[in-house]
Scaffold this active site. Structure first.
Site, PDB file in Angstrom:
ATOM      1  N   HIS A 108     -10.621   7.131   1.121  1.00 44.75           N
ATOM      2  CA  HIS A 108      -9.612   6.330   1.395  1.00 44.75           C
ATOM      3  C   HIS A 108      -9.687   4.771   0.503  1.00 44.75           C
ATOM      4  O   HIS A 108     -11.009   4.528   0.510  1.00 44.75           O
ATOM      5  CB  HIS A 108      -9.357   5.798   2.981  1.00 44.75           C
ATOM      6  CG  HIS A 108      -7.961   5.154   3.075  1.00 44.75           C
ATOM      7  ND1 HIS A 108      -7.797   3.959   3.086  1.00 44.75           N
ATOM      8  CD2 HIS A 108      -6.802   5.646   3.672  1.00 44.75           C
ATOM      9  CE1 HIS A 108      -6.675   3.468   3.215  1.00 44.75           C
ATOM     10  NE2 HIS A 108      -5.987   4.661   3.659  1.00 44.75           N
ATOM     11  N   GLU A 159      -2.506   8.701  -2.892  1.00 44.45           N
ATOM     12  CA  GLU A 159      -2.061   7.427  -2.110  1.00 44.45           C
ATOM     13  C   GLU A 159      -2.053   6.479  -2.982  1.00 44.45           C
ATOM     14  O   GLU A 159      -3.274   5.577  -3.130  1.00 44.45           O
ATOM     15  CB  GLU A 159      -2.832   7.230  -0.968  1.00 44.45           C
ATOM     16  CG  GLU A 159      -2.829   8.075   0.183  1.00 44.45           C
ATOM     17  CD  GLU A 159      -3.206   7.321   1.326  1.00 44.45           C
ATOM     18  OE1 GLU A 159      -2.275   7.555   2.342  1.00 44.45           O
ATOM     19  OE2 GLU A 159      -4.191   7.130   1.814  1.00 44.45           O
TER      20      GLU A 159
HETATM   21  P1  PGA Z   1       0.417   3.001   5.312  1.00 43.33           P
HETATM   22  O1  PGA Z   1      -1.085   3.512   5.227  1.00 43.33           O
HETATM   23  O2  PGA Z   1       1.335   4.357   5.826  1.00 43.33           O
HETATM   24  O3  PGA Z   1       0.406   1.939   6.221  1.00 43.33           O
HETATM   25  O4  PGA Z   1       1.137   2.671   3.893  1.00 43.33           O
HETATM   26  C1  PGA Z   1      -1.343   5.031   4.447  1.00 43.33           C
HETATM   27  C2  PGA Z   1      -2.816   4.904   4.402  1.00 43.33           C
HETATM   28  O5  PGA Z   1      -3.397   4.003   4.003  1.00 43.33           O
HETATM   29  O6  PGA Z   1      -3.171   6.008   4.582  1.00 43.33           O
END
Ligand code: PGA
Length: 260
Positions: free
Chosen positions: A101, A171
């Site tokens: 992450h 992401e």
């Molecule tokens: P968010 O986070 O939906 O609050 O943007 C997603 C993540 O960091 O996995």
């Protein structure tokens, strides 16, 4: 519980929330109330803070959801203060491991460590959700190369036979709701373009048939408003939801939109 490849996956990443065990139990109870009789349906994965895993396990399983950990140690066992091994998390019911992450990368997690987490988790027959994504976009498109590098390094030494247990979550860091005051979700079209690109990188690594077995998810400011266009146009095979997963009625609305 086997996962069906055709059904999208929704991962609830609670991050470092809530602050007490009782609140974690209550959050799940509230989610149960919010989804009502229909239940969670589909394939939902819940990633609470590791310290609450044992306590929430049975509630998660009763709701038909899967339990994930937000990270594991890259080490197998031994003198690693403060770390949780793959065996430990597996022994409390974890079936999915999030690795790489961006919030952990920002705190020093390296590609090498992410690769070890991925290979150890897969070897133990857990599923992995590997997060990749650029910090920012440039007009020359160099961010594609950066994402490619993250994918290649995360999967070094991972055999093609494991790809059905692999998810890559695209992401972009700029899209994560808490990353800055200007955070905004990727458009479905931008997400789609990168999803196709990641598929191509996996195809280069493993060949078409094997690469098709891996799922590619989108994450970053997913909420009840943008989920429908993402479902319609991003081509994502699932979603990683952070902030909105802490708001039971909003998360239930996302589940309803994805699974109907
Ligand atoms: P968010 O986070 O939906 O609050 O943007 C997603 C993540 O960091 O996995």
């Amino acid at each position: 519980m086997q996962m069906s490849p055709e059904v999208p996956i929704i991962v609830a990443n609670w991050k470092m929330n809530p602050q007490t065990e009782d609140e974690a139990v209550e959050l799940l109870a509230a989610l149960k109330r919010a989804v009502g009789k229909k239940g969670l349906g589909g394939q939902v994965v819940i990633a609470p803070p590791a310290i609450f895993l044992s306590r929430v396990r049975s509630a998660v399983e009763k709701m038909g959801a899967h339990l994930a950990v937000q990270a594991v140690s890259s080490e197998k066992m031994g003198a690693f203060t403060g770390e949780y091994s793959v065996s430990m998390v597996q022994s409390v019911g974890v079936t999915h491991v999030i690795a790489g992450h961006s919030e952990r990368r920002a705190r020093g997690e390296t590609d090498e460590s992410i690769n070890l987490q991925v290979t150890r988790a897969l070897k133990a027959n857990l599923s992995v959700i590997v997060c990749v994504g650029e910090k920012e976009r440039d007009v020359h498109g160099r961010y594609f190369g950066m994402v490619e590098e993250q994918v290649r390094r995360a999967f070094a030494g991972v055999p093609a036979s494991k790809l059905a247990s692999v998810m890559v979550a695209y992401e972009p860091v700029w899209a994560i709701s808490t990353s800055s005051a200007h955070a905004h979700p990727a458009t479905p079209e931008d997400a789609h373009e990168m999803i196709l690109f990641i598929r191509k990188v996996l195809t280069d690594l493993y060949g078409r048939t094997a690469a098709e077995r891996a799922r590619i998810l989108y994450g970053g400011s997913v909420d009840q408003k943008n989920i429908a266009p993402l479902v319609a146009r991003s081509g994502a095979q699932g979603y990683l939801v952070g902030g909105a997963s802490l708001r039971p009625y909003e998360f239930a609305a996302i589940v309803e939109t994805v699974y109907g």
